[in-house]
Structures are given as C-alpha cells and as structure tokens.
Design a protein around this motif. Structure first.
Motif, PDB file in Angstrom:
ATOM      1  N   ILE A 125     -42.725 -64.775 -23.064  1.00 26.15           N
ATOM      2  CA  ILE A 125     -43.919 -64.457 -23.330  1.00 26.15           C
ATOM      3  C   ILE A 125     -44.777 -65.990 -23.536  1.00 26.15           C
ATOM      4  N   ILE A 126     -43.714 -66.722 -24.347  1.00 20.12           N
ATOM      5  CA  ILE A 126     -44.245 -68.063 -24.732  1.00 20.12           C
ATOM      6  C   ILE A 126     -44.433 -68.868 -23.398  1.00 20.12           C
ATOM      7  N   CYS A 127     -43.344 -69.005 -22.610  1.00 25.58           N
ATOM      8  CA  CYS A 127     -43.332 -69.610 -21.299  1.00 25.58           C
ATOM      9  C   CYS A 127     -44.532 -69.347 -20.463  1.00 25.58           C
TER      10      CYS A 127
ATOM     11  N   PHE B  60     -45.832 -61.268 -33.357  1.00 26.38           N
ATOM     12  CA  PHE B  60     -44.483 -61.160 -34.092  1.00 26.38           C
ATOM     13  C   PHE B  60     -44.793 -61.195 -35.610  1.00 26.38           C
ATOM     14  N   ARG B  61     -45.828 -61.730 -36.250  1.00 23.70           N
ATOM     15  CA  ARG B  61     -45.890 -61.736 -37.858  1.00 23.70           C
ATOM     16  C   ARG B  61     -46.540 -60.306 -38.278  1.00 23.70           C
ATOM     17  N   SER B  62     -47.129 -59.776 -37.327  1.00 26.12           N
ATOM     18  CA  SER B  62     -47.695 -58.303 -37.843  1.00 26.12           C
ATOM     19  C   SER B  62     -47.028 -57.208 -37.242  1.00 26.12           C
TER      20      SER B  62
ATOM     21  N   CYS C 168     -39.618 -71.761 -32.918  1.00 30.67           N
ATOM     22  CA  CYS C 168     -40.810 -72.041 -32.755  1.00 30.67           C
ATOM     23  C   CYS C 168     -41.979 -71.626 -33.104  1.00 30.67           C
ATOM     24  N   LEU C 169     -41.510 -70.056 -33.082  1.00 31.07           N
ATOM     25  CA  LEU C 169     -42.567 -69.182 -33.969  1.00 31.07           C
ATOM     26  C   LEU C 169     -42.526 -69.390 -35.368  1.00 31.07           C
ATOM     27  N   LEU C 170     -41.544 -69.599 -36.031  1.00 32.35           N
ATOM     28  CA  LEU C 170     -41.565 -69.784 -37.442  1.00 32.35           C
ATOM     29  C   LEU C 170     -42.119 -71.050 -38.039  1.00 32.35           C
ATOM     30  N   THR C 171     -42.077 -72.061 -37.045  1.00 33.02           N
ATOM     31  CA  THR C 171     -42.673 -73.339 -37.659  1.00 33.02           C
ATOM     32  C   THR C 171     -43.859 -73.783 -36.729  1.00 33.02           C
TER      33      THR C 171
ATOM     34  N   ARG D 298     -51.626 -66.065 -30.053  1.00 30.79           N
ATOM     35  CA  ARG D 298     -51.380 -64.592 -29.848  1.00 30.79           C
ATOM     36  C   ARG D 298     -50.001 -64.146 -30.168  1.00 30.79           C
ATOM     37  N   VAL D 299     -48.984 -65.051 -29.564  1.00 33.94           N
ATOM     38  CA  VAL D 299     -47.612 -64.305 -29.721  1.00 33.94           C
ATOM     39  C   VAL D 299     -47.195 -64.487 -31.026  1.00 33.94           C
TER      40      VAL D 299
END
Length: 137
Positions: free
Chosen positions: A55-57, A39-41, A15-18, A34-35
């Motif tokens: 943390i997404i939930c 993760f990307r930084s 989900c984070l990737l897409t 925000r999440v």
C-alpha cells in the motif's frame, strides 16, 4: 473482528515508525501519511508481511505495474531490505500479524544503531536515526 488493512513490505514497518513527512513527491507523502494514520490508529488490525509491492508502493512515482523502476536493481535491493527487517525481528514473509503486536516486537528490539545494519545504503537512513516516533505507537 479486526479489519485486514493490507499487505506491507517488511522494510516499510521501519519506514512507518520513522516517517517524518518526507518522500519522493507530494502524492507519495500524502499516501504515506494516510497509511501511517491507519496503522497508528488500528493496532488490532491485521497486516500481511511481504517482499512485493504494497500500500505504500501504490503511491510511489517509481512503481509501475507493481514493480519498482527507480533504479535497475531496485527490485532486488528492496527485497533484500524486506528480508533483512523480517529476519532481524523474527517475522516471516506471508506472516499475518496484528499491527500492535508488530510494533511491540519492533520497539522491544530496535536501537538506532541497528538501522545502519539493516538498511545500509538506504537514501532515507539519515532521517530515520531518530526513533522518537516509537512513543506515538
């Protein structure tokens, strides 16, 4: 020393990737943004893979008392997605892994056609087939 970001559900790696700015409501989308930024930084940070809420939930309107109440079978279905993603990439529940290491492992293995095998029935699947976000990681 790398900072521990938090625990992350197995399927939320994908989900984070897409992520394309879509979600259940504006609060969920803002939390997701925000999440994603974290993760990307912070590729050197550590995450813990889980099949429990993460943390997404925490920003999801269907999360109450650390359980998903979207549908009667949501808890079970979501855990199945988590385990499928972890198995596909060779991750284990409870595993601690650096964010950058997880991204490399995923990017080296995933193809768009794999998503329909890993996440059948996911309501977001049609939005995830474009994996161009990998270039940002």
């Amino acid at each position: 020393m790398a900072r521990l970001i938090n625990k992350l559900r197995g399927h939320h790696l994908l989900c984070l990737l897409t992520f394309q700015g879509l979600g259940y409501n504006p609060e969920f989308v803002e939390n997701m943004k925000r999440v994603v930024r974290k993760f990307r930084s912070n590729h050197g940070s550590t995450l813990i893979l889980t099949t429990d809420t993460d943390i997404i939930c925490s920003g999801c309107p269907f999360n109450r008392g650390d359980r998903c109440f979207k549908r009667e079978d949501s808890e079970k279905r979501t855990k199945v997605y988590d385990l499928k993603v972890m198995e596909f990439f060779g991750f284990k529940e409870g595993e601690k892994i650096k964010v950058g290491q997880a991204w490399r492992k995923i990017k080296n293995k995933i193809l768009p056609k794999d998503l329909s095998k890993i996440c059948p029935g996911c309501e977001w699947l049609r939005h995830c087939s474009n994996l161009s976000n990998f270039n940002q990681l």
